[in-house]
Enzyme design. Structure first.
Site: not given
Ligand code: NOJ
Length: 584
Positions: A40, A44, A48, A117, A225, A284, A356-357
């Site tokens: 950051d 904030d 970023d 992305d 995605d 993905e 990130h998931d």
């Molecule tokens: C996959 C992404 O990696 C995830 O973070 C997102 O919530 C869903 N697709 C919906 O876009």
């Protein structure tokens, strides 16, 4: 993959030395940045673009080749930017287009490519396309989304009146009622993420034009995605309902639908063709099978370079992601081995533990206590020595761990928060739901990057949007850079090895020890060069039952995670990569 009983002799069909024909991304490593949690610059509390630019030297030092940026586009941030309201801009939260141009230029100056992305299964409900589509049943954009009347015989807006029984990925039904028009729209994710209708050629053309605009701006590819959800099986119909489930499963209607290959081939022809040599495309694809992935990634078919599959990150999950099962190495081996075999001749694997998931891998498949450093290095070694393109998710190279979330108030992710509300509403014990969230919540991956030991880990001078993991006093980049034995420097060596040893990128893969519960071992073979990767996934010493182990002990150690270790036994969480040349 072959599960060998003995170390194989050189095979005539082994791949030749890598020639100029091997695409650049076979010897590359991708680093994923989740912008809101990386750095950051403006204080904030949210990361970023200028923060990312200020850390490019760090990425260069690590040696990665590609930077994949999770979404930075204008967005209401319902799903942290995966709900996009303008595909051709930058959210002020992250900076400006000028900041992005600067980031791209500075990355390129360091030899780093930038992959964006691409989130085009759905837009935000605040995207002008959807606002227009929603404005009237006669709107010229009405058909850009999936609008359907209520189920025949039901009262529109009442529970159960949805056009199909599908559940959304973020709990609740996959349809939202729009009172003004008396119809429902489909949203596989949140109600603020309406699905685009890819059957409509105008939608596809608009997406292609937008992608070309980004290429003209200098980006080097796209991470797509949930791209295997863009083709729906018509007519949209109820799916099966599992026992005790509130909704039906519509996967058969939206995963790998009938026109998916056509849509991806069209996208390739319209956007990528002519730039193949420099771009990277990765789709993905939840639920994708090896057989489908062969088709998606076969270069002859011109669809995508590689896919993200989900099997290996499901080995510790039962009925859905919140049904947490103990990790079994045999299940991991079975899955990864099958993918190695399936994409050996045509197509290509992406290799990842984290994004990130996903929860942090050292907490998931390793030991984030006494053996954190060693097991994080082991996991990196095993992954990077497979055949495919490795992806490093921010902080993985530090051995960052899951977070000690105490209560539901500590979570921010829409998936976690909705699941808690939904599951507790259905009568599950809050403590049980929290236990599952602690193990699997996406927020584990999203705690701020740990740069140093200062109060907010050097991530921000403000209040971080999600609490920093308190272990940043020990686990942080400054400490890792200063310690030649750190996880960071091990990852740096792994990435360098991919460049210096062609067998890492291009060698054939042979899985060993099919049923071993703790030792994961495989060989890579390119011409006369053979590598053995052997790893002890346990806290106890073990003598690996690798065929010909005695002879391997004479081979030079290319990389290991225990200094000076040469004996026949692997200590706790030890990994070694050995190299020998046949015919010498
Ligand atoms: C996959 C992404 O990696 C995830 O973070 C997102 O919530 C869903 N697709 C919906 O876009």
């Amino acid at each position: 993959m072959t599960v060998a009983g003995s170390v194989p002799e050189p095979r005539p069909e082994s791949r030749p030395e890598p020639g100029p024909e091997a695409p650049w991304w076979t010897s590359s490593v991708v680093y994923q940045v989740y912008p809101r949690s990386f750095a950051d610059a403006d204080g904030d509390g949210v990361g970023d673009l200028r923060g990312i630019t200020s850390r490019l030297d760090y990425l260069q030092q690590l040696g990665v080749d590609v930077l994949w940026l999770s979404p930075i586009y204008p967005s209401p941030q319902d799903d942290n930017g995966y709900d996009i309201s303008d595909y051709q801009g930058v959210d002020p939260l992250f900076g400006s287009l000028a900041d992005l141009d600067d980031l791209i230029a500075q990355a390129h100056a360091r030899g780093l490519r930038v992959v964006m992305d691409l989130v085009v299964n759905h837009t935000s409900d605040e995207h002008p396309w959807f606002v227009e589509s929603r404005s009237s049943t006669d709107s010229p954009k009405r058909d850009w989304y999936w609008w359907r009347p209520a189920r025949p015989g039901s009262t529109p807006g009442e529970p159960g009146a949805e056009p199909t029984n599908w559940g959304s990925f973020f709990s609740g039904p996959a349809w939202e009622y729009d009172e003004a028009s008396g119809e429902y729209y489909l949203h596989l994710f949140s109600r603020k993420q309406p699905d685009l209708n890819w059957e409509n050629p105008e939608v596809r053309h608009a997406v292609h034009a937008m992608m070309r605009w980004w290429l003209d701006r200098g980006v080097d590819g796209f991470r797509m995605d949930v791209i295997n959800m863009i083709s729906k099986q018509l007519p949209l119909t109820d799916g099966p309902v599992a026992e005790g489930a509130a909704h039906g499963d519509g996967a058969a209607y939206f995963l790998g639908g009938p026109r998916i290959h056509e849509f991806l081939a069209e996208m390739h022809a319209e956007v990528v063709a002519g730039h193949e040599a420099t771009l990277l495309t990765v789709g993905e694809m939840p639920g994708v099978t090896v057989e489908e992935a062969q088709l998606f990634t076969d270069p002859e078919r011109r669809e995508v370079d590689m896919v993200f599959q989900f099997e290996h990150v499901g080995v510790d999950q039962g009925e859905g992601k919140w049904d947490v099962l103990p990790f079994r190495l045999t299940a991991l081996r079975e899955s990864l081995g099958r993918w190695q075999e399936g994409l050996a001749k045509a197509g290509w694997n992406s290799l990842y533990w984290n994004n990130h998931d996903q929860p942090r891998v050292v907490s998931r498949f390793g030991d984030d206590g006494a053996h954190r450093v060693r097991s994080a290095k082991l996991l990196g070694t095993v992954l990077h020595l497979h055949r495919g393109t490795p992806y490093v998710y921010q902080g993985e190279e530090l051995g960052m761990t899951n977070a000690p979330f105490a209560a539901i108030e500590d979570f921010r992710d829409i998936e976690s928060v909705n699941h808690y509300r939904h599951a507790v509403g259905l009568g599950e014990q809050p403590a049980d739901v929290l236990r599952a969230l602690r193990a699997m919540s996406r927020d584990n991956a999203r705690t701020p990057m740990q740069w140093d030991a200062s109060p907010n880990a050097g991530f921000t001078t403000g209040t971080p949007w999600l609490a920093v993991n308190p272990n940043h006093d020990e686990i942080n980049a400054a400490a890792a850079l200063a310690d030649p034995d750190s996880v960071f420097h091990h990852y740096r060596r792994l990435i360098a090895l991919r460049k210096s040893e062609p067998a890492v990128a291009l060698g054939d893969f042979t899985m060993l020890l099919e049923d071993d519960p703790v030792v994961y071992a495989f060989t890579r073979r390119l011409g006369e060069v053979e590598l053995l990767c052997v790893a002890n996934f346990s806290g106890d010493p073990v003598r690996p039952a690798v065929p010909g182990w005695e002879e391997w002990l004479d081979a030079p150690l290319l990389l290991g995670n225990v200094a000076g270790s040469v004996g026949p036994d692997l200590v706790a969480w030890e990994a070694r990569v050995l190299r020998r040349e046949h015919g010498r």
